[in-house]
Design a protein around this motif. Sequence first.
Motif, PDB file in Angstrom:
ATOM      1  N   CYS B 124     -85.487  29.731 -19.502  1.00 33.61           N
ATOM      2  CA  CYS B 124     -85.376  28.341 -19.052  1.00 33.61           C
ATOM      3  C   CYS B 124     -86.716  27.631 -19.160  1.00 33.61           C
ATOM      4  O   CYS B 124     -86.785  26.472 -19.562  1.00 33.61           O
ATOM      5  CB  CYS B 124     -84.903  28.287 -17.602  1.00 33.61           C
ATOM      6  N   HIS B 128     -87.378  24.330 -21.461  1.00 38.38           N
ATOM      7  CA  HIS B 128     -87.817  23.151 -20.711  1.00 38.38           C
ATOM      8  C   HIS B 128     -89.148  22.648 -21.249  1.00 38.38           C
ATOM      9  O   HIS B 128     -89.351  21.460 -21.454  1.00 38.38           O
ATOM     10  CB  HIS B 128     -87.945  23.523 -19.233  1.00 38.38           C
ATOM     11  N   MET B 155     -74.460  33.885 -12.636  1.00 41.19           N
ATOM     12  CA  MET B 155     -75.751  33.426 -12.101  1.00 41.19           C
ATOM     13  C   MET B 155     -76.699  33.023 -13.227  1.00 41.19           C
ATOM     14  O   MET B 155     -77.326  31.960 -13.190  1.00 41.19           O
ATOM     15  CB  MET B 155     -76.349  34.586 -11.295  1.00 41.19           C
ATOM     16  N   SER B 158     -75.627  29.878 -14.999  1.00 46.36           N
ATOM     17  CA  SER B 158     -75.825  28.666 -14.200  1.00 46.36           C
ATOM     18  C   SER B 158     -77.287  28.234 -14.224  1.00 46.36           C
ATOM     19  O   SER B 158     -77.589  27.038 -14.163  1.00 46.36           O
ATOM     20  CB  SER B 158     -75.339  28.874 -12.770  1.00 46.36           C
ATOM     21  N   LEU B 159     -78.211  29.199 -14.341  1.00 49.17           N
ATOM     22  CA  LEU B 159     -79.636  28.845 -14.447  1.00 49.17           C
ATOM     23  C   LEU B 159     -79.900  28.072 -15.732  1.00 49.17           C
ATOM     24  O   LEU B 159     -80.596  27.052 -15.727  1.00 49.17           O
ATOM     25  CB  LEU B 159     -80.510  30.102 -14.434  1.00 49.17           C
ATOM     26  N   HIS B 162     -78.370  24.660 -15.610  1.00 53.35           N
ATOM     27  CA  HIS B 162     -79.172  23.768 -14.768  1.00 53.35           C
ATOM     28  C   HIS B 162     -80.293  23.123 -15.580  1.00 53.35           C
ATOM     29  O   HIS B 162     -80.624  21.959 -15.393  1.00 53.35           O
ATOM     30  CB  HIS B 162     -79.756  24.567 -13.602  1.00 53.35           C
ATOM     31  N   THR B 163     -80.855  23.897 -16.518  1.00 57.25           N
ATOM     32  CA  THR B 163     -81.975  23.394 -17.313  1.00 57.25           C
ATOM     33  C   THR B 163     -81.505  22.438 -18.413  1.00 57.25           C
ATOM     34  O   THR B 163     -82.208  21.497 -18.752  1.00 57.25           O
ATOM     35  CB  THR B 163     -82.730  24.586 -17.936  1.00 57.25           C
ATOM     36  N   PHE B 185     -70.129  18.514 -21.104  1.00 58.73           N
ATOM     37  CA  PHE B 185     -70.710  18.154 -19.818  1.00 58.73           C
ATOM     38  C   PHE B 185     -72.045  17.503 -20.122  1.00 58.73           C
ATOM     39  O   PHE B 185     -72.947  18.159 -20.605  1.00 58.73           O
ATOM     40  CB  PHE B 185     -70.897  19.451 -19.036  1.00 58.73           C
ATOM     41  N   GLY B 191     -78.887   9.693 -14.881  1.00 59.41           N
ATOM     42  CA  GLY B 191     -78.367  10.517 -13.799  1.00 59.41           C
ATOM     43  C   GLY B 191     -76.851  10.549 -13.756  1.00 59.41           C
ATOM     44  O   GLY B 191     -76.274  11.253 -12.958  1.00 59.41           O
ATOM     45  N   LYS B 192     -76.237   9.771 -14.639  1.00 62.06           N
ATOM     46  CA  LYS B 192     -74.776   9.762 -14.636  1.00 62.06           C
ATOM     47  C   LYS B 192     -74.243  11.036 -15.297  1.00 62.06           C
ATOM     48  O   LYS B 192     -74.798  11.529 -16.265  1.00 62.06           O
ATOM     49  CB  LYS B 192     -74.286   8.530 -15.400  1.00 62.06           C
ATOM     50  N   ILE B 193     -73.165  11.554 -14.756  1.00 61.54           N
ATOM     51  CA  ILE B 193     -72.590  12.787 -15.271  1.00 61.54           C
ATOM     52  C   ILE B 193     -71.268  12.459 -15.965  1.00 61.54           C
ATOM     53  O   ILE B 193     -70.411  11.792 -15.394  1.00 61.54           O
ATOM     54  CB  ILE B 193     -72.300  13.771 -14.120  1.00 61.54           C
ATOM     55  N   GLN B 195     -67.996  14.196 -17.885  1.00 65.78           N
ATOM     56  CA  GLN B 195     -67.312  15.466 -18.102  1.00 65.78           C
ATOM     57  C   GLN B 195     -66.049  15.166 -18.887  1.00 65.78           C
ATOM     58  O   GLN B 195     -65.264  14.301 -18.497  1.00 65.78           O
ATOM     59  CB  GLN B 195     -66.983  16.083 -16.755  1.00 65.78           C
ATOM     60  N   THR B 216     -56.417  14.877 -18.813  1.00 64.63           N
ATOM     61  CA  THR B 216     -55.896  15.605 -17.663  1.00 64.63           C
ATOM     62  C   THR B 216     -55.342  14.611 -16.656  1.00 64.63           C
ATOM     63  O   THR B 216     -55.361  14.831 -15.467  1.00 64.63           O
ATOM     64  CB  THR B 216     -57.007  16.427 -17.006  1.00 64.63           C
ATOM     65  N   VAL B 217     -54.876  13.498 -17.217  1.00 64.44           N
ATOM     66  CA  VAL B 217     -54.436  12.413 -16.359  1.00 64.44           C
ATOM     67  C   VAL B 217     -53.153  12.804 -15.622  1.00 64.44           C
ATOM     68  O   VAL B 217     -52.221  13.333 -16.204  1.00 64.44           O
ATOM     69  CB  VAL B 217     -54.201  11.138 -17.185  1.00 64.44           C
TER      70      VAL B 217
END
Lengths: 301, 297
Positions: B124, B128, B155, B158-159, B162-163, B185, B191-193, B195, B216-217
């Motif tokens: 990571c 980065h 785990m 997910s690290l 996250h990066t 994603f 900062g908007k996400i 998906q 998926t409506v």
Amino acid sequence: MTSTSFQKKSKAKILQIPGAKPSLYNNQLLISTGIPSLDSIIGGGVAVGTVFLLEEDAYGNYGRLMLKYFCSEAVMTGHSLHLTSADRDPQQILKELPAPIIDDPGPPPEDATNQSDEHMKIAWRYQHLPKYQSNPTSIKFGHYYDLTKTMDPDLTNSIDHSTISEADLCTCFSSSTSMNEKYALLLEKIKQKIDDGKFSTTTQHDKRNILRIGIHSLGSPQWGENGGMKGENFDSSLPRFLYGCRALLRSAFAVMMITVPSHLFQPAYVGRLRKLCDTVIQLESFAGSEKILLVKNIMVC
Amino acid sequence: MIGDLAKGQDKSNIVLIEDSSDYLGRGVLCSFISSLAERVDEVHIVCYDGRSRDIKSHIDVSRCKIYDGHSDILNWNNTPSLNATIDLIPFLIEKNNIHGNKKIAVVIDSLSQLILYRSASYTCQVIHKLAYTQCLGCEVEQVVCLLHEDLHDHMTSSLVEHTASTIIKMKKPSTDQHTHGCDVFHKKISGKITQISENFSLTDNFEIKDVKEVSTVISLQSSADDSQVDPAANLTFNLTLTDKEKKARSQVKLPYTYDQQRQEDTLSKSVGEGKIFYQPDEIDDFDEEDPDDDLDI
């Protein structure tokens, strides 16, 4: 003239520091988090000499925002600020601080008061009574900020501030056995800052000020943290660091706000971190969550 | 979405493509590489995976630099080539003379070896650093990484997630018309996400086409018609006031307000004058007749 050793028992003198007020519960000195509504939740504010842990939301946006409020409050109250981030450039964070909303309207014009008399019908018996201001105007503790504007850089530079970025933490060669060397170096730098700025309770200082220490995304992979694991076992670096911070702050006029991406850790490990801090807030945002996606889709059709 | 990401229309610093042995992501990686080769001056492709040599045979590599990191991945043969034990960033700096005004991109195929031989946090930190600091001496447009998700625990991934700023997870397409499916994603700089789940097909030139969102409506039967009924419309009494009525109302002197006239009226009446009110009882002998009618007054 004889003098006695008898002394009248009086309350301990409360320190007057700008931006700080004594708690209504236990006379502890409090400072604002920069979000007045949060202050009231945590009992008036953050007590001086304590560690405030903020568990970030899944993408860290709101955690970062709250840290910015904390920094903005330092600018508005003239406190010293020490900001550390390994994930972002801390200087950049300081540039993006939200601007304060100046809500002091000044003295109201005379005719405005007369007009209000005419408009309001009031029982005549009460008309001669003096007017009372229903809300206090002197808000020295806790400010409101406008996220759409950024703080004037001159204002930010008016306070004593220092930053530690990822690059500053890399120049460390001291092999600390008790914890991750980045944590060890940061702890050392905080200690140095407290000593240099005379924030310790033991040093005499005629003009006391408060040091606000902000640490952004502590324990992210950029700190060399493997989600709190070291091989098969928990890595005790971060708990040790927090323990060290708390020990340092207990004898200093300083407050520490730490944001931690706790979703990267195992729940048991997060529990350990929580126990080592004085105030813990966990954030959860709707951003990217399945639920909001569902709601959005329903709204569309 | 995935088409815009591959073409560079949606900016993203670190793109992570997560694949598994069932749904390979190398095709999408090739699509990113060929698009990056058009946009930037140099594409540096770091190959830790034995299969990544295929990239060379598939796409035009004239603007790409490929580093072989897999043939001696643990440096057993002491060859000077890249391996997992040496740090990637100093290696890239040493091998290249990168000037400040160049625009480059770095592609890592795949991160899995780096994670297995070094650590997740080290990996990571490397990506980065590549993406956000100018550690190579010039601007890095994008870092694209492949990760074999089925090799790591939750785990670890997910690290890395996250990066990363964009995560593309390969999966089974939900329809037969498309060859690939993925969950995208995207974390925007603001900062908007975002998906989204999409199906798409890859051409022989690794072009992404026929992108179709998998919705998926959940369709809800909207109950009745939405037109808001005004509850005050058909009333038998009047709720609203005309201007004239309002004026009249404002002139009414309410009992608690101070009124000079009323005050004086009450005061003047009560001074020097008395009134007797008489209420006759039942047993009272009340004479209906005027007792004086026989008198001549």
